[in-house]
Design a protein around this motif. Structure first.
Motif, PDB file in Angstrom:
ATOM      1  N   THR A   1       0.382  -1.516   0.229  1.00 29.46           N
ATOM      2  CA  THR A   1       0.360   0.078   0.200  1.00 29.46           C
ATOM      3  C   THR A   1       0.727   1.543  -0.052  1.00 29.46           C
ATOM      4  OG1 THR A   1      -1.639  -1.321   0.887  1.00 29.46           O
ATOM      5  CG2 THR A   1      -2.049   1.283   1.361  1.00 29.46           C
TER       6      THR A   1
ATOM      7  N   LEU B   1       2.147   1.726  -3.321  1.00 35.96           N
ATOM      8  CA  LEU B   1       1.108   2.329  -4.365  1.00 35.96           C
ATOM      9  C   LEU B   1       0.849   3.595  -4.268  1.00 35.96           C
ATOM     10  CD1 LEU B   1      -1.390  -1.665  -4.133  1.00 35.96           C
ATOM     11  CD2 LEU B   1       0.068  -0.077  -6.427  1.00 35.96           C
TER      12      LEU B   1
ATOM     13  N   MET C   1      -6.066   1.633 -10.788  1.00 35.54           N
ATOM     14  CA  MET C   1      -6.189   0.424  -9.989  1.00 35.54           C
ATOM     15  C   MET C   1      -7.596  -0.123  -8.739  1.00 35.54           C
ATOM     16  SD  MET C   1      -2.568   3.028  -8.385  1.00 35.54           S
ATOM     17  CE  MET C   1      -3.111   2.069  -6.700  1.00 35.54           C
TER      18      MET C   1
ATOM     19  N   ALA D   1      -8.729  -2.800 -11.072  1.00 30.26           N
ATOM     20  CA  ALA D   1      -8.135  -4.106 -10.814  1.00 30.26           C
ATOM     21  C   ALA D   1      -7.454  -4.574  -9.500  1.00 30.26           C
ATOM     22  CB  ALA D   1      -6.327  -3.452 -11.264  1.00 30.26           C
ATOM     23  N   GLY D   2      -7.972  -3.893  -8.434  1.00 32.81           N
ATOM     24  CA  GLY D   2      -7.854  -4.089  -7.009  1.00 32.81           C
ATOM     25  C   GLY D   2      -9.324  -5.056  -7.011  1.00 32.81           C
TER      26      GLY D   2
ATOM     27  N   LEU E   1      -3.246  -8.356  -1.832  1.00 39.07           N
ATOM     28  CA  LEU E   1      -2.870  -7.510  -3.417  1.00 39.07           C
ATOM     29  C   LEU E   1      -4.063  -6.262  -3.765  1.00 39.07           C
ATOM     30  CD1 LEU E   1      -1.182  -6.584  -5.333  1.00 39.07           C
ATOM     31  CD2 LEU E   1      -1.470  -8.609  -6.751  1.00 39.07           C
ATOM     32  N   SER E   2      -5.259  -6.899  -3.870  1.00 37.00           N
ATOM     33  CA  SER E   2      -6.612  -6.024  -4.107  1.00 37.00           C
ATOM     34  C   SER E   2      -7.065  -5.326  -2.778  1.00 37.00           C
ATOM     35  CB  SER E   2      -7.953  -7.270  -3.416  1.00 37.00           C
ATOM     36  OG  SER E   2      -9.156  -6.674  -3.977  1.00 37.00           O
TER      37      SER E   2
ATOM     38  N   SER F   1      -4.902  -3.544  -1.108  1.00 36.19           N
ATOM     39  CA  SER F   1      -4.044  -3.031  -1.808  1.00 36.19           C
ATOM     40  C   SER F   1      -3.818  -1.606  -2.479  1.00 36.19           C
ATOM     41  CB  SER F   1      -2.809  -3.325  -1.963  1.00 36.19           C
ATOM     42  OG  SER F   1      -1.491  -4.259  -0.181  1.00 36.19           O
ATOM     43  N   LEU F   2      -4.755  -2.709  -3.172  1.00 35.21           N
ATOM     44  CA  LEU F   2      -4.751  -0.827  -4.960  1.00 35.21           C
ATOM     45  C   LEU F   2      -5.543  -0.287  -4.503  1.00 35.21           C
ATOM     46  CD1 LEU F   2      -4.814  -3.987  -7.877  1.00 35.21           C
ATOM     47  CD2 LEU F   2      -3.319  -2.366  -6.994  1.00 35.21           C
TER      48      LEU F   2
ATOM     49  N   ALA G   1      -5.291   4.150  -3.562  1.00 35.73           N
ATOM     50  CA  ALA G   1      -6.157   4.798  -4.434  1.00 35.73           C
ATOM     51  C   ALA G   1      -8.022   4.903  -4.376  1.00 35.73           C
ATOM     52  CB  ALA G   1      -7.110   3.628  -6.168  1.00 35.73           C
TER      53      ALA G   1
END
Length: 454
Positions: free
Chosen positions: A308, A311, A324, A327-328, A361-362, A364-365, A369
């Motif tokens: 995070t 990003l 982002m 994508a997440g 990861l999701s 984080s994205l 954002a």
């Protein structure tokens, strides 16, 4: 005349990052308290006679008062009274709620006549569950108000600087609390005569430390406001005079606000309710004990915690915020479908850790954002109310979804259908993220542009 290089307190990197650590630590302790019961689900059911439905009602109770309108009121408090007052108030409310929840779970309370009266009605919810819900409702008011206050504080202290990086680091520190409590709660439970009261007491004490940390930050923020006011710049004292309740109409009339708010509620409704059940889901799916299930899920915030801030830094330098977001969302859909169908077919700890980490990861994205995008679409003087309104809409989902999942789990006896429900939320969030990017391209809000201008 020699121009001063550092005019304000937040121009000092040491000062602004120290301020971030103080407020982020408060959220770290809050996140620990939020999930302290998640790795103890089967223990609380055996100790206090809870069912999955009762646990679902308990998980939902954190958001109930917020859904009933408290968060809207909290936003007005934040914009009228400022960061310092609202932050200290929210931290204090969290401590009070934690105390009530602790009393409700304690052995002492079970022997009181009041507990006997509580047990005499709505018998599917034991007295301990009712009191835990009451305390969690009060705690939830403070926690959500604290979240919006911290977001506005970071936007103030890092305006024109590393704002997305700072928000990313704050989220990373807070999520470390989820990792920590998944390990610490079972350890404390096993070390203290196997009682769920002990982990709860530990996390309640940490909330007191968080309150002290925010008071220290408030002293720093007061000094910054004096400097800003002396130079005629934006300060909280000025915003308090300018803000009017009628200004909320600017928020409600914004199409971008509604897209962001709905995206937020759909995405987080597939994340936070899942956290409540994930240790139990992994334990049952992999046929391991509850402590192992909690430890496996503890890897969820690790990748989010690491990625995070990076990003956020990428968002500051390169942009691509809307990209982002969707994508997440699509990564989250893939993870929940894999939990529903792939993991039961191939029950492997390695696969479970991989899926949990990818879900991180999701996680984080999207937040990296989402939250820095709000100041780009909302006027600064109503920014606190905008954050609170988004949190309010988010809380509607977070209140309803755990109850739905709890009762679906009771009726089906398995986790396949809950995972499918989470996946459906993710698909809807992806669609909204796509529309958000299209709207940004038409209106030029700058969601795809970097925060730091070269």
């Amino acid at each position: 005349m020699t121009e001063k290089i550092k005019k304000y307190l937040n121009d000092s990197a040491v000062a602004r990052w120290s301020a971030l650590v103080l407020i982020a630590s408060m959220m770290f302790f809050a996140y620990m308290f939020v999930d302290v019961m998640s790795p103890l689900k089967s223990m609380i059911e055996s100790e206090r006679g809870w069912t999955s439905g009762a646990f679902g009602n308990y998980a939902a109770s954190e958001y109930l008062l917020n859904v009933c309108g408290f968060l809207i009121f909290a936003g007005i408090i934040l914009d009228k009274m400022g960061i310092r007052f609202t932050g200290i108030l929210s931290a204090s409310v969290m401590v009070i709620g934690a105390g009530i929840k602790y009393i409700g779970i304690s052995d002492w309370f079970q022997a009181t006549s009041f507990a006997a009266w509580l047990n005499s009605w709505w018998v599917s919810m034991p007295a301990s569950a009712k009191m835990a819900c009451l305390g969690f409702m009060i705690f939830g008011c403070g926690a959500e108000m604290a979240g919006t206050t911290v977001s506005k504080a970071i936007a103030k202290w890092f305006k024109g600087k590393e704002m997305a990086l700072a928000m990313g680091l704050e989220m990373a520190i807070a999520r470390l609390g989820v990792f920590a409590v998944m390990w610490i709660a079972p350890i404390i439970y096993n070390s203290c005569d196997k009682t769920v009261v002990a982990p709860l007491a530990f996390c309640s004490v940490l909330l007191l430390i968080g309150l002290i940390n925010f008071i220290v930050f408030a002293l720093m923020d007061k000094k910054l406001d004096k400097q800003l006011k002396a130079e005629g710049e934006y300060a909280e004292e000025a915003s308090e005079e300018e803000f009017k309740v009628s200004d909320l109409g600017k928020i409600f009339s914004s199409k971008m606000f509604w897209i962001v708010a709905l995206l937020c509620v759909l995405y987080y409704s597939a994340i936070f309710p899942f956290q409540r059940y994930a240790p139990d889901f992994l334990a049952k799916t992999l046929d391991v004990d509850d402590s192992t299930g909690a430890q496996l899920f503890s890897f969820f915030p690790i990748l989010a915690m690491i990625l995070t801030p990076f990003l956020g830094g990428f968002l500051d330098m390169k942009g691509k915020g809307a990209t982002m977001l969707y994508a997440g969302a699509i990564i989250m859909v893939a993870c929940h479908l894999s939990f529903a169908f792939l993991l039961p077919l191939f029950p492997s700890k390695i696969l479970a850790i991989a899926l949990v980490a990818i879900l991180g990861l999701s996680f984080s994205l999207v937040p990296a954002a989402l939250w820095p995008s709000v100041p780009k679409i909302i006027d600064e003087k109503v920014l606190g109310s905008a954050y609170c309104l988004i949190f309010w809409i988010q809380n509607i989902g977070l209140c309803i979804v755990p109850m739905i999942i709890g009762h679906v789990l009771e009726s089906t006896g398995g986790y396949t259908m809950p995972m499918i429900i989470f996946s459906m939320f993710g698909v809807a969030a992806f669609i909204l993220a796509f529309f958000l990017k299209l709207e940004d391209k038409k209106k030029g809000y700058g969601l795809e542009e970097p925060n730091i201008k070269k």
